[in-house]
Design a protein around this motif. Structure first.
Motif, PDB file in Angstrom:
ATOM      1  N   PRO A 214      16.470  -8.304  24.366  1.00 60.43           N
ATOM      2  CA  PRO A 214      17.838  -7.992  23.943  1.00 60.43           C
ATOM      3  C   PRO A 214      17.873  -7.161  22.653  1.00 60.43           C
ATOM      4  O   PRO A 214      18.712  -6.275  22.510  1.00 60.43           O
ATOM      5  N   ASP A 215      16.944  -7.441  21.736  1.00 61.48           N
ATOM      6  CA  ASP A 215      16.903  -6.711  20.456  1.00 61.48           C
ATOM      7  C   ASP A 215      16.648  -5.227  20.698  1.00 61.48           C
ATOM      8  O   ASP A 215      17.272  -4.358  20.069  1.00 61.48           O
ATOM      9  N   ALA A 216      15.723  -4.934  21.635  1.00 68.50           N
ATOM     10  CA  ALA A 216      15.415  -3.539  21.964  1.00 68.50           C
ATOM     11  C   ALA A 216      16.625  -2.854  22.593  1.00 68.50           C
ATOM     12  O   ALA A 216      16.905  -1.684  22.305  1.00 68.50           O
ATOM     13  N   GLU A 217      17.376  -3.586  23.443  1.00 66.34           N
ATOM     14  CA  GLU A 217      18.562  -2.989  24.064  1.00 66.34           C
ATOM     15  C   GLU A 217      19.621  -2.665  23.009  1.00 66.34           C
ATOM     16  O   GLU A 217      20.292  -1.627  23.082  1.00 66.34           O
ATOM     17  N   CYS A 218      19.783  -3.551  22.008  1.00 66.76           N
ATOM     18  CA  CYS A 218      20.744  -3.273  20.932  1.00 66.76           C
ATOM     19  C   CYS A 218      20.391  -1.980  20.197  1.00 66.76           C
ATOM     20  O   CYS A 218      21.273  -1.168  19.894  1.00 66.76           O
ATOM     21  N   LEU A 219      19.115  -1.782  19.931  1.00 64.32           N
ATOM     22  CA  LEU A 219      18.684  -0.541  19.261  1.00 64.32           C
ATOM     23  C   LEU A 219      18.891   0.671  20.164  1.00 64.32           C
ATOM     24  O   LEU A 219      19.261   1.757  19.700  1.00 64.32           O
ATOM     25  N   LYS A 220      18.678   0.500  21.462  1.00 62.15           N
ATOM     26  CA  LYS A 220      18.913   1.578  22.430  1.00 62.15           C
ATOM     27  C   LYS A 220      20.397   1.969  22.432  1.00 62.15           C
ATOM     28  O   LYS A 220      20.751   3.155  22.421  1.00 62.15           O
ATOM     29  N   ILE A 221      21.282   0.956  22.436  1.00 58.65           N
ATOM     30  CA  ILE A 221      22.733   1.205  22.413  1.00 58.65           C
ATOM     31  C   ILE A 221      23.123   1.967  21.152  1.00 58.65           C
ATOM     32  O   ILE A 221      23.894   2.937  21.188  1.00 58.65           O
TER      33      ILE A 221
END
Length: 509
Positions: free
Chosen positions: A187-194
């Motif tokens: 989830p942390d990686a997805e937040c950075l992607k967003i």
């Protein structure tokens, strides 16, 4: 009259006093206090005249938004919301004020910036400071353990405003959070992607996302010899490194916060380092940090995070920065902050950060603070600094003198002759009913030239012109405002033709 003359003299003296303070560059609080006194004196003068005089202004740290500014804001919001929805987020809302005890003790040294409200019937209330703490309260209250949500709303901070840099006392936050127990760092990686998707889509310039971990910071403080009781206050000092030099931060740590100079020097050796996954690997071998359990966990997670960021194709936008501290008390793991980069002035110089435009991190303990049984719900999220982004976009538009449309009207219903108001009203109603954005001028017999001029000024692309001959032939004359080309369109085909001609994607700004 003598009393009035004395009052006028007091107003004059107080006005001179305020001007003097401004010239001496006194503190904002002192100036504001003296301005308040001046306004009270002026109000008394007004009462003497039989009517109250008051200054027409917005409160300090707030502003009005013109239609042009709102058009820009709506397009920015649209980009952000489309991205949040693309990643599967639901939307929620919470009250603009919370119980004071809900907000107390969650923001560290920033707690002094919370707006407290007067007691209104037994409940002590405060305006929300951010959207994260109300979200945690919402999760605990509704016993939710899993949600991906976004929330766009106003928050309030009793800060010293810097309007030109997008810092206000009332401002919007755009938050995206993932709550739930999941495998590490996905989830942390997805937040950075967003975050990267949104900032790239807005085309506001080059940016860099700084990443760190609170566990690495705490481990670093421990091995450097910072007493446990000073962790948070020293963390708050380190967080200022993006604004002031290391020497100033060190002076604050030693002079104001009582830290030993040799401890501050050891901190300085670490917090001035930044890089990529290679720095993570280097610190995993650090003889001191590698002996600290917390730091080791944080570094292990960051190494995994970088693996996912490479897969997402955004690792070139990310920098592991040991000076990033994020002053809020509730962060427990990975933290990140996006800064807009100012292009280097000389060849070989590193780009300079010109301000934070997005931030976030992991806060696994916050929901547990509200749960009666202390049940934790792990959370990670991000917040887009839209006010800062609006300031950048507005400045860019001012510089380019680019025209911004403030309405979405597709067509103006016009008439070429007199006594055709009824026909215009009928046609505009047909267009509205078909979902077409249409307008007409509120005059019985407007001149055609005035109607065309209105389209030019408002940026309306098409004009549907009704005339006596058109009514006889069952057609409408459709005119392109830009090219001035006119074609006759059968009335029953008009809606489809307007849709075809105006079906253009909106630009971001």
């Amino acid at each position: 009259m003598a009393d009035r003359a004395a009052l006028e003299e007091l107003v004059r003296l107080q006005g001179a006093h305020v001007r003097g303070l401004k010239e001496q560059k006194a503190s904002a609080e002192q100036i504001e206090e003296e301005v308040t006194k001046l306004l009270k004196l002026k109000a008394q003068l007004g009462q003497d005249e039989g009517k109250q005089k008051f200054v027409l202004k917005t409160p300090k740290g707030t502003r009005d938004y013109s239609p042009r500014q709102m058009a820009v804001r709506e397009k920015v919001f649209d980009v952000i919301i489309r991205c949040f929805k693309r990643h599967g987020a639901e939307v929620i809302d919470t009250p603009v004020f919370e119980l004071k005890e809900t907000l107390t003790g969650k923001y560290g040294e920033d707690s002094k910036l919370i707006y407290d409200l007067k007691d209104q019937g037994g409940e002590l209330l405060s305006l929300r400071y951010d959207l994260t703490v109300p979200f945690a309260r919402y999760l605990a209250m509704n016993k939710l353990t899993n949600i991906k949500r976004y929330h766009i709303a106003k928050v309030y901070r009793r800060d010293n405003p810097a309007m030109t840099r997008g810092r206000y006392r009332e401002f919007y936050q755009c938050d995206f959070d993932i709550a739930g127990q999941f495998d590490p760092m996905i989830p942390d990686a997805e937040c950075l992607k967003i975050m990267c998707e949104i900032l790239s889509s807005l085309q506001i310039g080059n940016f860099l996302v700084k990443v760190n971990d609170r566990r690495i910071l705490d481990g670093m403080f421990a091995v450097c010899g910072v007493p446990d009781s000073k962790f948070r206050t020293i963390c708050s000092s380190v967080d200022k490194l993006d604004k002031v030099s290391w020497e100033e931060v060190k002076n604050e740590m030693v002079g104001e916060k009582g830290l030993a100079p040799e401890v501050a020097d050891r901190i300085g050796d670490y917090v001035q380092q930044h890089g990529g996954v290679s720095l993570v690997e280097q610190l995993l071998q650090d003889p001191k940090l590698s002996q600290n359990k917390q730091a080791l966990e944080g570094l292990g997670d960051l190494k995994l995070l970088f693996e996912y960021l490479i897969l997402f194709g955004i690792d070139d936008k990310i920098s592991f920065d040991l000076s990033l501290a994020r002053g809020l008390d509730y962060y427990t793991g990975v933290i990140y902050e996006a800064v807009l980069l100012q292009m280097p002035t000389q060849a070989g110089e590193e780009p300079l950060g010109v301000g934070s435009i997005a931030a976030g991190g992991r806060y696994d303990g916050l929901v547990g603070m509200f749960d009666p049984k202390g049940r934790k719900v792990p959370c990670v999220g991000l917040s887009i600094g839209v006010e800062r982004i609006f300031s950048i976009v507005e400045q860019r538009l001012e510089a380019s003198e680019e025209k911004v449309r403030t309405t979405e009207t597709q067509v103006l219903v016009a008439s070429a002759q007199k006594k055709l108001l009824e026909e215009r009203l009928k046609l505009v109603s047909e267009l509205w009913d078909a979902g077409i954005k249409a307008e007409l001028l509120y005059k019985k017999n407007p001149k055609l030239l005035n109607q065309l001029q209105y389209c030019e000024e408002a940026g309306i692309p098409l004009v549907a012109i009704i005339g006596e001959q058109e009514l006889k032939d069952g057609v409408i004359k459709l005119r392109s405002v830009a090219s001035r080309e006119e074609v006759d369109v059968r009335r029953e085909d008009l809606v489809e033709e307007i849709r075809r001609r105006t079906n253009q994607p909106l630009s971001i700004c």
